[in-house]
Structure formats: structure tokens, C-alpha cells
Design an enzyme around this catalytic site. Structure first.
Site, mmCIF file in Angstrom:
data_model
loop_
_atom_site.group_PDB
_atom_site.id
_atom_site.type_symbol
_atom_site.label_atom_id
_atom_site.label_comp_id
_atom_site.label_asym_id
_atom_site.label_seq_id
_atom_site.Cartn_x
_atom_site.Cartn_y
_atom_site.Cartn_z
ATOM 1 N N GLU A 106 35.227 35.582 -13.512
ATOM 2 C CA GLU A 106 34.642 34.537 -14.336
ATOM 3 C C GLU A 106 35.538 34.286 -15.552
ATOM 4 O O GLU A 106 35.962 35.236 -16.220
ATOM 5 C CB GLU A 106 33.263 35.037 -14.786
ATOM 6 C CG GLU A 106 32.526 34.170 -15.735
ATOM 7 C CD GLU A 106 31.261 34.865 -16.267
ATOM 8 O OE1 GLU A 106 30.493 34.204 -16.966
ATOM 9 O OE2 GLU A 106 31.048 36.073 -15.978
ATOM 10 N N ASP A 207 37.983 51.913 -22.369
ATOM 11 C CA ASP A 207 39.251 51.538 -23.026
ATOM 12 C C ASP A 207 38.936 50.533 -24.127
ATOM 13 O O ASP A 207 39.561 49.464 -24.212
ATOM 14 C CB ASP A 207 40.206 50.940 -21.984
ATOM 15 C CG ASP A 207 41.642 50.829 -22.496
ATOM 16 O OD1 ASP A 207 41.943 51.353 -23.588
ATOM 17 O OD2 ASP A 207 42.458 50.196 -21.801
HETATM 18 P P1 ADP Z 1 45.703 43.233 -19.395
HETATM 19 O O1 ADP Z 1 45.050 43.886 -18.214
HETATM 20 O O2 ADP Z 1 47.085 42.761 -19.095
HETATM 21 O O3 ADP Z 1 45.651 44.069 -20.656
HETATM 22 P P2 ADP Z 1 43.423 41.663 -20.282
HETATM 23 O O4 ADP Z 1 42.377 41.896 -19.242
HETATM 24 O O5 ADP Z 1 43.273 42.423 -21.559
HETATM 25 O O6 ADP Z 1 44.887 41.875 -19.677
HETATM 26 O O7 ADP Z 1 43.449 40.092 -20.573
HETATM 27 C C1 ADP Z 1 44.440 39.496 -21.411
HETATM 28 C C2 ADP Z 1 43.788 38.573 -22.414
HETATM 29 O O8 ADP Z 1 43.111 37.513 -21.724
HETATM 30 C C3 ADP Z 1 42.702 39.266 -23.249
HETATM 31 O O9 ADP Z 1 43.221 39.799 -24.421
HETATM 32 C C4 ADP Z 1 41.702 38.169 -23.502
HETATM 33 O O10 ADP Z 1 42.063 37.435 -24.662
HETATM 34 C C5 ADP Z 1 41.842 37.243 -22.315
HETATM 35 N N1 ADP Z 1 40.772 37.477 -21.303
HETATM 36 C C6 ADP Z 1 40.462 38.646 -20.680
HETATM 37 N N2 ADP Z 1 39.480 38.470 -19.785
HETATM 38 C C7 ADP Z 1 39.176 37.146 -19.812
HETATM 39 C C8 ADP Z 1 38.241 36.321 -19.092
HETATM 40 N N3 ADP Z 1 37.450 36.832 -18.149
HETATM 41 N N4 ADP Z 1 38.197 35.008 -19.386
HETATM 42 C C9 ADP Z 1 39.032 34.480 -20.332
HETATM 43 N N5 ADP Z 1 39.914 35.184 -21.045
HETATM 44 C C10 ADP Z 1 39.999 36.518 -20.783
#
Ligand code: ADP
Length: 303
Positions: A106, A207
Site C-alpha cells: 500500500e 527497527d
Molecule cells: P529501506 O528498506 O531501503 O530502508 P524504507 O522501507 O525505509 O526503505 O522506505 C524508504 C522511504 O520510503 C521511507 O523513508 C519512507 O519515507 C518511504 N516509505 C516507506 N514505506 C512507504 C509506503 N508504504 N508508502 C509511501 N512511502 C513509503
């Protein structure tokens, strides 16, 4: 979780077409996105937003061999979302395409501003969800490092072997220096700081630093990018304090909802050593010295 493997007859499609086809199948609505929009920001993976003007999905990519990491992330997101305590992106599917692995979930617009107090209250509600033992049904990753979660009835054993012990073995594999090993071995024998503590196995994000908490357009807190398992909730709160903290209102609200035990302050550094050792293993550099200083300080305190 809907999963697609490489070589499932989609080889004539490019990466994005294969992912879009899979998203359409998993969601039940055909999906023909425009060009992916880079989200930047992630520490480990490439992140994009895919949109066809109607539906939009958040997709992370890594090399094909990391499919297992994304499958574990999808299951972790589902476990957290199912608790319905704090908003978590619903995972949709994982798979491999064109030499890469991916997870689609999502999309949540995270630009909103919200109340840290609500986040603290909702995190305490999440922690009320408990398992019979410490661990989880599968291993996952913390950053890019493997995180073993084999069930254990004993929290001290779990922390000793699946958390600290595992990171110390990882440090030995990476050749991080004999000091880390020497101090680590002494610490593995000095668990008195945990001995008079009897935590319950709480559902943890695992985390939770500032980069993994945001607020949606309505101001609701959202947590993402988890390393889910059931453990001592103090380990989670300790990590929130590690890279800057979440502000006084967060901790006041958490403690009003479910007060932490008085001994938390003495265990905090001990729990955070896990994350600093993990950073030393992932990035080396200053984290190695920081881990060493933390261990020396803890050994001094423990006598
Ligand atoms: P990684 O696994 O590379 O650390 P993240 O899961 O932290 O990546 O996601 C990177 C960035 O994308 C996050 O810091 C957040 O700002 C954004 N983000 C994460 N999940 C979502 C989501 N479901 N929808 C929109 N933006 C997201």
C-alpha cells in the site's frame, strides 16, 4: 502472501511490466502504471511509487537473491497491520523479475504532521499484542543483516544467542577486530542486568528509529520497514532513543498507556548495543569504536 517467481512465463515483459502485471493479479484490478517515480530515502533498497492515475503502490527493489528479505518484510508488515494498533502499510505481493526481487505494498502519502503523543500511545497498544514465547515464526533482516528469530521461552537466552551472540559472530566473520570479540565474550557471560527482569513477549516493530515513523495526510502515525518479532518492549523503546529520540510527548504518552519498568534505564544501553553492533557490521567506520566503547562502559557498570 502473493508471490511470483522468476521464469513464470513473463520473460518478454520488462521489469516494470512484470511487476505491474503481478500487482494487477494480486489486487484483482488491472494495473498499467506510468513511469515509476523514485522515492529516494531508503537505506537498503531502491524505492519507487507506481501509479496509473487511480491506484498507486509503493515498491522496493533489490537484487534477486534478496527475495527472502522481502517475503519476511511482507509477513512482518502483515503481522503488525493485523494488530490494528498503529497504521502500517498493507503488503500486497513479493516476487522476482528481470534479475531483481521486489515487494509491493500500500502506498501511504507520508507528508503529514501528527502528534508524537498519539504515536507513543499506539505503540504501547501494539506492544500489548503478545505471543507465547520470544521470537517469531521466521527469520528476517535488520537493515541488511540476517536476524534469527527461533522461538525461545527464555528472554535472556534469546537475547544472548539470537541477538548479541549472532552480531558478535557476524563481527568475527567480517574481521572487525579482536577487541570486539574479547569484550563480547565477557558480555555474553554478564547478563545480570537482565536477570531480575521478567518481560512478556510483545509484538515489536524491531527497527524503530525516526526514519521508520511517519504521519499520513490525516496525521495518523505510520510505522514501516520493520524487523518484526516478539520480544521485550524495552528493546523497542531503547531503539527509539538511539538516534535522536521521539520527543518527550511520545514517552509520556507511552508511559501513561503502559508504564515501563523502573530498571529500563539500566537495560537501555545493553539493548542498543545490538543495533550499534549491527551498524558496525553493516557500515564499519566509527560504529566499530562506538560498539567497543559501549561494551567497555557496560562491563564497567556490570562490575
Ligand atoms: P529501506 O528498506 O531501503 O530502508 P524504507 O522501507 O525505509 O526503505 O522506505 C524508504 C522511504 O520510503 C521511507 O523513508 C519512507 O519515507 C518511504 N516509505 C516507506 N514505506 C512507504 C509506503 N508504504 N508508502 C509511501 N512511502 C513509503
Amino acid at each position: 502472501m502473493h508471490s511470483a517467481q522468476a521464469g513464470s512465463g513473463r520473460g518478454h515483459l520488462n521489469l516494470w511490466e512484470q511487476i505491474a502485471l503481478h500487482i494487477g493479479e494480486a489486487s484483482g484490478t488491472p494495473f498499467q502504471p506510468k513511469a515509476p517515480a523514485s522515492m529516494g530515502g531508503g537505506c537498503i533498497n531502491t524505492a519507487v511509487r507506481l501509479s496509473d492515475g487511480g491506484q498507486q503502490w509503493f515498491v522496493k527493489l533489490n537484487q534477486a537473491s534478496r527475495l527472502d528479505m522481502f517475503e519476511a518484510e511482507a509477513e512482518g508488515l502483515k503481522e503488525l497491520a493485523d494488530a490494528q494498533a498503529i497504521r502500517v502499510p498493507r503488503p500486497l505481493c513479493t516476487g522476482q523479475a528481470d534479475g531483481q526481487s521486489y515487494i509491493a505494498m500500500e502506498y501511504i502519502s507520508l507528508g503529514g504532521s501528527g502528534s508524537n503523543a498519539v504515536a507513543g500511545e499506539q505503540l504501547a497498544e501494539l506492544h500489548r499484542h503478545q505471543a507465547e514465547a520470544f521470537g517469531w515464526k521466521r527469520d528476517n533482516t535488520i537493515g541488511s543483516t540476517h536476524q534469527p528469530n527461533g522461538w525461545s521461552a527464555d528472554w535472556v537466552d534469546f537475547w544472548r544467542w539470537h541477538r548479541l551472540g549472532f552480531q558478535l559472530e557476524e563481527a568475527a566473520r567480517k574481521g572487525l577486530g579482536s577487541n570486539i570479540q574479547r569484550l563480547g565474550e565477557r558480555l555474553l557471560d554478564s547478563f545480570s542486568v537482565l536477570m531480575d527482569h521478567d518481560p512478556v513477549p510483545s509484538l515489536l516493530h524491531g527497527d524503530l528509529w525516526g526514519g521508520n515513523l511517519g504521519y499520513d495526510d490525516q496525521g495518523n502515525p505510520v510505522i514501516y520497514d520493520p524487523a518484526t518479532y516478539y520480544g521485550d518492549r524495552e528493546a523497542e523503546i531503547a531503539m527509539t532513543e538511539l538516534f535522536g529520540g521521539f520527543g518527550g510527548a511520545f514517552y509520556d504518552a507511552y508511559n501513561s498507556t503502559w508504564p515501563l519498568d523502573p530498571g529500563y534505564a539500566t537495560r537501555k544501553t545493553f539493548y542498543n548495543l545490538y543495533h550499534i553492533l549491527n551498524h558496525a557490521n553493516m557500515f564499519g567506520g566509527g560504529y566499530v569504536g562506538q560498539a567497543q566503547r559501549m561494551m567497555e562502559g557496560l562491563l564497567g557498570e556490570l562490575g
